[in-house]
Design a protein around this motif. Structure first.
Motif, PDB file in Angstrom:
ATOM      1  N   GLY A  12       0.857  -1.184   0.000  1.00 19.73           N
ATOM      2  CA  GLY A  12       0.000   0.000   0.000  1.00 19.73           C
ATOM      3  C   GLY A  12       0.894   1.236   0.000  1.00 19.73           C
ATOM      4  N   CYS A  13       1.873   1.234  -0.894  1.00 15.76           N
ATOM      5  CA  CYS A  13       2.939   2.264  -0.879  1.00 15.76           C
ATOM      6  C   CYS A  13       2.447   3.622  -1.357  1.00 15.76           C
ATOM      7  CB  CYS A  13       4.119   1.814  -1.728  1.00 15.76           C
ATOM      8  SG  CYS A  13       3.728   1.622  -3.493  1.00 15.76           S
ATOM      9  N   GLY A  14       1.309   3.656  -2.081  1.00 14.28           N
ATOM     10  CA  GLY A  14       0.803   4.928  -2.584  1.00 14.28           C
ATOM     11  C   GLY A  14       1.819   5.607  -3.480  1.00 14.28           C
ATOM     12  N   PHE A  69       5.626   7.956  -0.107  1.00 17.54           N
ATOM     13  CA  PHE A  69       6.165   8.729   1.027  1.00 17.54           C
ATOM     14  C   PHE A  69       6.912   7.815   2.000  1.00 17.54           C
ATOM     15  CE2 PHE A  69       2.235  11.559   0.393  1.00 17.54           C
ATOM     16  CZ  PHE A  69       2.910  12.402  -0.463  1.00 17.54           C
ATOM     17  N   ALA A  70       6.259   6.712   2.396  1.00 22.71           N
ATOM     18  CA  ALA A  70       6.915   5.803   3.346  1.00 22.71           C
ATOM     19  C   ALA A  70       8.087   5.101   2.690  1.00 22.71           C
ATOM     20  CB  ALA A  70       5.906   4.776   3.863  1.00 22.71           C
ATOM     21  N   THR A  71       7.963   4.809   1.394  1.00 23.47           N
ATOM     22  CA  THR A  71       9.050   4.101   0.704  1.00 23.47           C
ATOM     23  C   THR A  71      10.337   4.900   0.798  1.00 23.47           C
ATOM     24  OG1 THR A  71       7.276   3.674  -0.899  1.00 23.47           O
ATOM     25  CG2 THR A  71       9.417   2.679  -1.336  1.00 23.47           C
ATOM     26  N   PRO A  89      -2.778   5.334 -10.590  1.00 18.27           N
ATOM     27  CA  PRO A  89      -2.381   6.750 -10.544  1.00 18.27           C
ATOM     28  C   PRO A  89      -1.406   7.063  -9.414  1.00 18.27           C
ATOM     29  CG  PRO A  89      -4.758   6.563 -10.842  1.00 18.27           C
ATOM     30  CD  PRO A  89      -4.250   5.183 -10.556  1.00 18.27           C
ATOM     31  N   MET A  90      -1.565   6.395  -8.263  1.00 19.45           N
ATOM     32  CA  MET A  90      -0.610   6.625  -7.167  1.00 19.45           C
ATOM     33  C   MET A  90       0.762   6.097  -7.557  1.00 19.45           C
ATOM     34  SD  MET A  90      -2.091   8.131  -4.529  1.00 19.45           S
ATOM     35  CE  MET A  90      -1.975   7.604  -2.830  1.00 19.45           C
ATOM     36  N   LEU A  91       0.806   4.905  -8.153  1.00 17.14           N
ATOM     37  CA  LEU A  91       2.091   4.336  -8.562  1.00 17.14           C
ATOM     38  C   LEU A  91       2.758   5.185  -9.635  1.00 17.14           C
ATOM     39  CD1 LEU A  91       1.242   0.527  -8.702  1.00 17.14           C
ATOM     40  CD2 LEU A  91       2.823   1.646  -7.126  1.00 17.14           C
ATOM     41  N   ALA A 144      -3.026  -6.036  -5.849  1.00 18.24           N
ATOM     42  CA  ALA A 144      -3.849  -5.899  -4.652  1.00 18.24           C
ATOM     43  C   ALA A 144      -3.205  -6.671  -3.507  1.00 18.24           C
ATOM     44  CB  ALA A 144      -5.246  -6.452  -4.922  1.00 18.24           C
ATOM     45  N   ALA A 145      -3.314  -6.113  -2.309  1.00 17.14           N
ATOM     46  CA  ALA A 145      -2.742  -6.774  -1.133  1.00 17.14           C
ATOM     47  C   ALA A 145      -3.354  -8.152  -0.927  1.00 17.14           C
ATOM     48  CB  ALA A 145      -2.980  -5.903   0.102  1.00 17.14           C
ATOM     49  N   GLU A 146      -4.566  -8.339  -1.420  1.00 20.88           N
ATOM     50  CA  GLU A 146      -5.268  -9.620  -1.225  1.00 20.88           C
ATOM     51  C   GLU A 146      -4.844 -10.669  -2.241  1.00 20.88           C
ATOM     52  OE1 GLU A 146      -6.693  -6.694  -1.835  1.00 20.88           O
ATOM     53  OE2 GLU A 146      -7.577  -6.084   0.092  1.00 20.88           O
ATOM     54  N   PHE A 151      -0.105   3.061   7.393  1.00 22.11           N
ATOM     55  CA  PHE A 151      -1.437   3.658   7.213  1.00 22.11           C
ATOM     56  C   PHE A 151      -2.128   3.146   5.943  1.00 22.11           C
ATOM     57  CE2 PHE A 151      -3.675   7.359   9.319  1.00 22.11           C
ATOM     58  CZ  PHE A 151      -3.355   6.925  10.586  1.00 22.11           C
ATOM     59  N   SER A 152      -1.964   1.875   5.638  1.00 21.66           N
ATOM     60  CA  SER A 152      -2.644   1.291   4.488  1.00 21.66           C
ATOM     61  C   SER A 152      -3.443   0.044   4.868  1.00 21.66           C
ATOM     62  CB  SER A 152      -1.626   0.925   3.394  1.00 21.66           C
ATOM     63  OG  SER A 152      -0.593   0.114   3.930  1.00 21.66           O
ATOM     64  N   TRP A 153      -3.056  -0.621   5.947  1.00 27.60           N
ATOM     65  CA  TRP A 153      -3.661  -1.899   6.316  1.00 27.60           C
ATOM     66  C   TRP A 153      -5.181  -1.799   6.462  1.00 27.60           C
ATOM     67  CZ3 TRP A 153      -1.888  -6.687   6.317  1.00 27.60           C
ATOM     68  CH2 TRP A 153      -2.620  -7.657   7.009  1.00 27.60           C
ATOM     69  N   HIS A 154      -5.646  -0.689   7.004  1.00 25.23           N
ATOM     70  CA  HIS A 154      -7.082  -0.546   7.281  1.00 25.23           C
ATOM     71  C   HIS A 154      -7.907  -0.436   6.007  1.00 25.23           C
ATOM     72  CE1 HIS A 154      -5.120   3.334   7.223  1.00 25.23           C
ATOM     73  NE2 HIS A 154      -6.279   3.950   7.008  1.00 25.23           N
ATOM     74  N   TRP A 155      -7.235  -0.294   4.840  1.00 21.46           N
ATOM     75  CA  TRP A 155      -7.980  -0.269   3.579  1.00 21.46           C
ATOM     76  C   TRP A 155      -8.145  -1.666   2.982  1.00 21.46           C
ATOM     77  CZ3 TRP A 155     -10.509   3.894   2.126  1.00 21.46           C
ATOM     78  CH2 TRP A 155     -10.081   5.135   2.620  1.00 21.46           C
ATOM     79  N   PHE A 156      -7.399  -2.652   3.488  1.00 22.00           N
ATOM     80  CA  PHE A 156      -7.369  -3.961   2.846  1.00 22.00           C
ATOM     81  C   PHE A 156      -8.522  -4.842   3.321  1.00 22.00           C
ATOM     82  CE2 PHE A 156      -2.414  -3.623   3.031  1.00 22.00           C
ATOM     83  CZ  PHE A 156      -2.455  -2.578   2.130  1.00 22.00           C
TER      84      PHE A 156
HETATM   85  C1  LIG Z   1      -2.916   6.307   2.889  1.00 19.92           C
HETATM   86  S1  LIG Z   1      -2.471   5.746   1.354  1.00 19.92           S
HETATM   87  C2  LIG Z   1      -0.755   5.383   1.266  1.00 19.92           C
HETATM   88  C3  LIG Z   1       0.102   5.409   2.456  1.00 19.92           C
HETATM   89  C4  LIG Z   1       1.523   5.039   2.151  1.00 19.92           C
HETATM   90  N1  LIG Z   1       1.812   3.772   2.773  1.00 19.92           N
HETATM   91  C5  LIG Z   1       2.427   6.132   2.701  1.00 19.92           C
HETATM   92  O1  LIG Z   1       2.881   6.003   3.822  1.00 19.92           O
HETATM   93  O2  LIG Z   1       2.645   7.117   2.008  1.00 19.92           O
HETATM   94  C6  LIG Z   1      -3.170   4.086   1.333  1.00 19.92           C
HETATM   95  C7  LIG Z   1      -2.796   3.349   0.078  1.00 19.92           C
HETATM   96  O3  LIG Z   1      -3.331   2.024   0.152  1.00 19.92           O
HETATM   97  C8  LIG Z   1      -3.660   1.634  -1.167  1.00 19.92           C
HETATM   98  N2  LIG Z   1      -4.590   0.510  -1.135  1.00 19.92           N
HETATM   99  C9  LIG Z   1      -5.881   0.516  -0.729  1.00 19.92           C
HETATM  100  N3  LIG Z   1      -6.408  -0.725  -0.829  1.00 19.92           N
HETATM  101  C10 LIG Z   1      -5.422  -1.512  -1.317  1.00 19.92           C
HETATM  102  C11 LIG Z   1      -5.334  -2.903  -1.622  1.00 19.92           C
HETATM  103  N4  LIG Z   1      -6.378  -3.705  -1.442  1.00 19.92           N
HETATM  104  N5  LIG Z   1      -4.165  -3.389  -2.086  1.00 19.92           N
HETATM  105  C12 LIG Z   1      -3.082  -2.562  -2.264  1.00 19.92           C
HETATM  106  N6  LIG Z   1      -3.107  -1.250  -1.985  1.00 19.92           N
HETATM  107  C13 LIG Z   1      -4.249  -0.727  -1.518  1.00 19.92           C
HETATM  108  C14 LIG Z   1      -4.271   2.884  -1.776  1.00 19.92           C
HETATM  109  O4  LIG Z   1      -4.295   2.849  -3.185  1.00 19.92           O
HETATM  110  C15 LIG Z   1      -3.357   3.961  -1.206  1.00 19.92           C
HETATM  111  O5  LIG Z   1      -2.300   4.267  -2.082  1.00 19.92           O
END
Ligand SMILES: C[S@@+](CC[C@H](N)C(=O)[O-])C[C@H]1O[C@@H](n2cnc3c(N)ncnc32)[C@H](O)[C@@H]1O
Length: 265
Positions: free
Chosen positions: A62-64, A67-69, A89-91, A109-111, A127-132
């Protein structure tokens, strides 16, 4: 060397065409200096005390836009880092950053990760885990090698008396029938270990508070929108309901859970 975006042959399980980062304009709003500072601060707090890790590969899941990378490359330069995100678009924005030229970026996808089992020494979710979806946990466990590390920062469900938080809580209360349950409210710190995909050893579990100040409530709302928070909570990112935002300087607190866990050998 320019980073490459590898298409995931498995395909995404999830429709991100309506997600907070689904198009170039939303990714542009996300990829700003204020958010770089915020996510960079989160990452710094997350990696404090972590490592040193054995040589190998690291996955920023979920690197977006990276920023974290960037922070991971600085903190653990001997690991070969890869970024995975479901939003093209984020990548695309990460691809254009010279600081990330050594990172390979993967559209997946993380899944449904396209990596073989045991490929990574470390997986980081800043800050990406909660989206998965929950099945992402099994994927993390599969791609981590024995003894591998899993580092997670995630928003906590927590009452805060800061003015910005109280204002958002009032909006939540008014629109309580419409807000989405999944990503909206975060987890409690004592529930965070339940995010773990299997029997892992916990080395660190703590909550921290990160405070931000905004010139006024409109600026706070725009920032929350750019981070996907309004969409996560309310299911849309229409800023109109937020026209009553407080004027003058507004404080907002993020309560964040930090977790370090290790796959048992
Ligand atoms: C808050 S943003 C990125 C935060 C990023 N880790 C950082 O620190 O800059 C959350 C990211 O999770 C990604 N995301 C959401 N659901 C996802 C999934 N199922 N698999 C992979 N990435 C996912 C979004 O596209 C988004 O870029």
């Amino acid at each position: 060397m320019r980073p490459s975006i590898v298409r995931n042959p498995v395909g995404s399980e999830r429709d991100v065409s309506v997600g907070p980062w689904c198009d170039g304009e939303r990714a542009r709003r996300y990829d700003c200096a204020g958010n770089r500072h915020f996510y960079g601060t989160l990452l710094t707090r997350l990696v404090a005390g972590a490592g040193p890790f054995p040589q190998g590969r690291g996955l920023d899941l979920g690197c977006g836009s990276g920023f974290a990378t960037e922070g991971l490359l600085q903190a653990f330069p001997t690991l070969a880092w890869q970024g995975v995100d479901v939003s093209a678009p984020m990548l695309a924005r990460a691809t254009r950053k010279p600081a990330l030229s050594a990172v390979s970026l993967c559209h997946a996808a993380a899944e449904a990760l396209p990596h073989v089992a045991g490929s990574f020494a470390v997986v980081v979710c800043n800050f990406s885990w909660h989206w998965f979806q929950p099945s992402a946990g099994e994927e993390v466990l599969r791609v981590l090698r024995p003894g591998g590390w899993f580092l997670v920062s995630a928003p906590l469900r927590h009452f805060s008396s800061a003015e910005g938080n109280r204002w958002l809580a009032r909006r939540l209360h008014e629109r309580r029938r419409s807000f989405r349950r999944l990503a909206s409210q975060g987890v409690r710190i004592e529930e965070m270990a339940q995010l773990l995909p299997g029997d892992m050893r916990i080395h660190r579990l703590e909550s921290v508070v990160i405070e931000e100040r905004f010139p006024d409530g409109r600026a706070l709302a725009a920032t929350l929108e750019s981070r996907g928070s309004l969409q996560a909570i309310f299911g849309d990112s229409d800023l109109e309901p937020f026209t009553d935002a407080p004027a003058g300087g507004v404080a907002f607190e993020w309560h964040v859970g930090l977790l370090h866990a290790q796959v048992r050998t």
